[in-house]
Scaffold this motif. Structure first.
Motif, PDB file in Angstrom:
ATOM      1  N   GLN A   1       0.817  -1.218   0.000  1.00  0.00           N
ATOM      2  CA  GLN A   1       0.000   0.000   0.000  1.00  0.00           C
ATOM      3  C   GLN A   1       0.849   1.267   0.000  1.00  0.00           C
ATOM      4  N   ASP A   2       2.077   1.184   0.518  1.00  0.00           N
ATOM      5  CA  ASP A   2       2.966   2.350   0.501  1.00  0.00           C
ATOM      6  C   ASP A   2       3.391   2.677  -0.931  1.00  0.00           C
ATOM      7  N   LEU A   3       3.780   1.658  -1.676  1.00  0.00           N
ATOM      8  CA  LEU A   3       4.160   1.855  -3.078  1.00  0.00           C
ATOM      9  C   LEU A   3       2.968   2.323  -3.902  1.00  0.00           C
ATOM     10  N   GLN A   4       1.818   1.708  -3.671  1.00  0.00           N
ATOM     11  CA  GLN A   4       0.616   2.100  -4.404  1.00  0.00           C
ATOM     12  C   GLN A   4       0.225   3.540  -4.096  1.00  0.00           C
TER      13      GLN A   4
ATOM     14  N   VAL B   1       2.210   6.047  -3.402  1.00  0.00           N
ATOM     15  CA  VAL B   1       3.088   6.961  -4.146  1.00  0.00           C
ATOM     16  C   VAL B   1       2.696   6.994  -5.609  1.00  0.00           C
ATOM     17  N   VAL B   2       2.491   5.825  -6.209  1.00  0.00           N
ATOM     18  CA  VAL B   2       2.120   5.765  -7.628  1.00  0.00           C
ATOM     19  C   VAL B   2       0.801   6.498  -7.868  1.00  0.00           C
ATOM     20  N   ASN B   3      -0.191   6.262  -7.021  1.00  0.00           N
ATOM     21  CA  ASN B   3      -1.493   6.913  -7.191  1.00  0.00           C
ATOM     22  C   ASN B   3      -1.387   8.426  -7.032  1.00  0.00           C
ATOM     23  N   ALA B   4      -0.579   8.870  -6.088  1.00  0.00           N
ATOM     24  CA  ALA B   4      -0.418  10.311  -5.879  1.00  0.00           C
ATOM     25  C   ALA B   4       0.256  10.965  -7.079  1.00  0.00           C
ATOM     26  N   LEU B   5       1.227  10.302  -7.659  1.00  0.00           N
ATOM     27  CA  LEU B   5       1.912  10.857  -8.833  1.00  0.00           C
ATOM     28  C   LEU B   5       0.976  10.939 -10.032  1.00  0.00           C
ATOM     29  N   TRP B   6       0.157   9.921 -10.223  1.00  0.00           N
ATOM     30  CA  TRP B   6      -0.845  10.016 -11.301  1.00  0.00           C
ATOM     31  C   TRP B   6      -1.800  11.180 -11.015  1.00  0.00           C
ATOM     32  N   GLN B   7      -2.209  11.287  -9.740  1.00  0.00           N
ATOM     33  CA  GLN B   7      -3.116  12.367  -9.355  1.00  0.00           C
ATOM     34  C   GLN B   7      -2.477  13.727  -9.603  1.00  0.00           C
ATOM     35  N   GLY B   8      -1.165  13.804  -9.469  1.00  0.00           N
ATOM     36  CA  GLY B   8      -0.463  15.064  -9.700  1.00  0.00           C
ATOM     37  C   GLY B   8      -0.167  15.364 -11.157  1.00  0.00           C
ATOM     38  N   GLY B   9      -0.697  14.560 -12.056  1.00  0.00           N
ATOM     39  CA  GLY B   9      -0.552  14.848 -13.488  1.00  0.00           C
ATOM     40  C   GLY B   9       0.653  14.211 -14.145  1.00  0.00           C
ATOM     41  N   ALA B  10       1.178  13.138 -13.568  1.00  0.00           N
ATOM     42  CA  ALA B  10       2.323  12.465 -14.184  1.00  0.00           C
ATOM     43  C   ALA B  10       1.952  11.975 -15.585  1.00  0.00           C
TER      44      ALA B  10
ATOM     45  N   LEU C   1       5.375   1.751 -16.191  1.00  0.00           N
ATOM     46  CA  LEU C   1       4.021   1.313 -15.866  1.00  0.00           C
ATOM     47  C   LEU C   1       3.072   1.609 -17.015  1.00  0.00           C
ATOM     48  N   ILE C   2       2.121   0.688 -17.237  1.00  0.00           N
ATOM     49  CA  ILE C   2       1.044   0.924 -18.196  1.00  0.00           C
ATOM     50  C   ILE C   2      -0.283   0.683 -17.477  1.00  0.00           C
ATOM     51  N   SER C   3      -1.378   0.744 -18.201  1.00  0.00           N
ATOM     52  CA  SER C   3      -2.690   0.678 -17.558  1.00  0.00           C
ATOM     53  C   SER C   3      -2.953  -0.668 -16.890  1.00  0.00           C
ATOM     54  N   THR C   4      -2.293  -1.729 -17.345  1.00  0.00           N
ATOM     55  CA  THR C   4      -2.523  -3.052 -16.759  1.00  0.00           C
ATOM     56  C   THR C   4      -1.464  -3.447 -15.733  1.00  0.00           C
ATOM     57  N   SER C   5      -0.544  -2.548 -15.416  1.00  0.00           N
ATOM     58  CA  SER C   5       0.516  -2.876 -14.453  1.00  0.00           C
ATOM     59  C   SER C   5      -0.063  -2.993 -13.037  1.00  0.00           C
ATOM     60  N   ALA C   6       0.417  -3.975 -12.301  1.00  0.00           N
ATOM     61  CA  ALA C   6      -0.020  -4.176 -10.918  1.00  0.00           C
ATOM     62  C   ALA C   6       1.196  -4.150 -10.007  1.00  0.00           C
ATOM     63  N   VAL C   7       1.201  -3.220  -9.056  1.00  0.00           N
ATOM     64  CA  VAL C   7       2.281  -3.124  -8.074  1.00  0.00           C
ATOM     65  C   VAL C   7       1.911  -4.018  -6.902  1.00  0.00           C
ATOM     66  N   ARG C   8       2.591  -5.155  -6.783  1.00  0.00           N
ATOM     67  CA  ARG C   8       2.261  -6.140  -5.738  1.00  0.00           C
ATOM     68  C   ARG C   8       3.500  -6.501  -4.938  1.00  0.00           C
ATOM     69  N   CYS C   9       3.298  -6.726  -3.649  1.00  0.00           N
ATOM     70  CA  CYS C   9       4.387  -7.150  -2.774  1.00  0.00           C
ATOM     71  C   CYS C   9       4.073  -8.521  -2.199  1.00  0.00           C
ATOM     72  N   VAL C  10       5.097  -9.363  -2.145  1.00  0.00           N
ATOM     73  CA  VAL C  10       5.002 -10.659  -1.484  1.00  0.00           C
ATOM     74  C   VAL C  10       6.127 -10.696  -0.453  1.00  0.00           C
TER      75      VAL C  10
ATOM     76  N   ILE D   1       0.086   8.820   2.194  1.00  0.00           N
ATOM     77  CA  ILE D   1       1.498   9.171   2.365  1.00  0.00           C
ATOM     78  C   ILE D   1       1.704   9.917   3.681  1.00  0.00           C
ATOM     79  N   GLN D   2       0.729  10.729   4.094  1.00  0.00           N
ATOM     80  CA  GLN D   2       0.822  11.391   5.386  1.00  0.00           C
ATOM     81  C   GLN D   2       0.913  10.362   6.514  1.00  0.00           C
ATOM     82  N   ASN D   3       0.154   9.280   6.402  1.00  0.00           N
ATOM     83  CA  ASN D   3       0.230   8.206   7.395  1.00  0.00           C
ATOM     84  C   ASN D   3       1.601   7.523   7.334  1.00  0.00           C
ATOM     85  N   TYR D   4       2.121   7.334   6.123  1.00  0.00           N
ATOM     86  CA  TYR D   4       3.446   6.725   5.969  1.00  0.00           C
ATOM     87  C   TYR D   4       4.521   7.592   6.620  1.00  0.00           C
TER      88      TYR D   4
END
Length: 259
Positions: A150-153, A155-164, A174-183, A219-222
């Motif tokens: 969720q930390d990586l997600q 950041v990615v979501n915030a950057l898209w929101q900021g007009g990346a 990253l493309i539209s079907t990319s999935a950021v997953r952690c194991v 991100i504020q919580n992070y």
């Protein structure tokens, strides 16, 4: 009354006639089974310590080997795609308007290189011996000291929101079907495995991207964990960079209902 076959006769010497003892047979069987188990265990171990983590290490090595091979296949696929596009451009019968439309679609899809101003966000695990730096906070659990999906997600979501206009995580676009997953404590992205520190680079207006990062609630919580337990957080403005185009497969796979 006749005497039973297993009873001693009057006047006979004691112990001449012996009774059948099932317990003795059972004891022999138990020792035989124990010997078989011991032999099987020895043969399996071959004189090695069967309590080691060798099998886990082999699995880890296999994962990294497959990840490296997937990276090589991505590079080969990207090279072949460039060759195909070069051949198609020679004489494809399309008009200039159609070619311009196709180029715009490829740019939006993330399959073409992207040049522009960028910034990079770096996330990293906290030191394993970290303690609470501020009063009123509990001592950290192991879960507090590692980067989560969720930390990586966030950041990615915030950057898209900021007009990346484009985002690269580690060395992959990253493309539209990319999935950021952690194991566990590793990132799995498009068939490849990565360990921290994690670098996320975005092309866009650096000021707007910075504001979007600051405005994100996740991100504020992070940042609380950054300030209290020492999780890694760094934002760098990179100037003008060129993001690579996505070179993996674009085929979609999905489940189909049984007819």
């Amino acid at each position: 009354m006749s005497n039973s076959a297993d009873s001693p006769q009057p006047g006979s010497s004691p112990g001449i006639i012996r009774r059948f003892r099932p317990v003795r047979v059972l004891t022999v069987a138990v020792f035989a089974l124990a010997g078989l188990i011991f032999f099987t265990s020895f043969n399996t171990a071959k004189g090695t310590n069967i309590r080691t983590d060798a099998s886990l290490l082999k699995l880890s090595d296999l994962i990294h080997e497959r990840s490296h091979k997937n990276g090589q296949l991505d590079e080969s696929n990207g090279s072949l795609r460039e060759d195909v596009e070069s051949l198609a451009e020679r004489d494809n019968g399309s008009t200039k308007a159609e070619e311009a439309k196709l180029a715009a679609l490829e740019k939006n899809a993330g399959t073409q290189k992207l040049k522009g101003e960028a910034l990079t966000v770096t996330l990293n695990d906290a030191p394993p011996n970290a303690t609470a730096k501020l009063p009123g906070y509990p001592e950290p659990q192991p879960d507090y000291l590692v980067i989560h999906q969720q930390d990586l997600q966030a950041v990615v979501n915030a950057l898209w929101q900021g007009g990346a206009k484009g985002i690269k995580v580690m060395d992959q676009r990253l493309i539209s079907t990319s999935a950021v997953r952690c194991v566990g404590n590793t990132l799995i992205l498009q068939g490849r495995v990565y360990s921290p520190p994690y670098k996320i680079q975005a092309v866009g207006d650096p000021e707007k991207l910075q504001k979007a990062l600051s405005a994100s609630k996740a991100i504020q919580n992070y940042m609380v964990y950054v300030n209290v337990y020492g999780l890694g957080w760094k934002v760098d403005e990179d100037g003008t960079v060129t993001l690579p185009g996505y070179s993996g497969t674009v085929d979609l796979h999905y489940a189909k209902p049984v007819e």
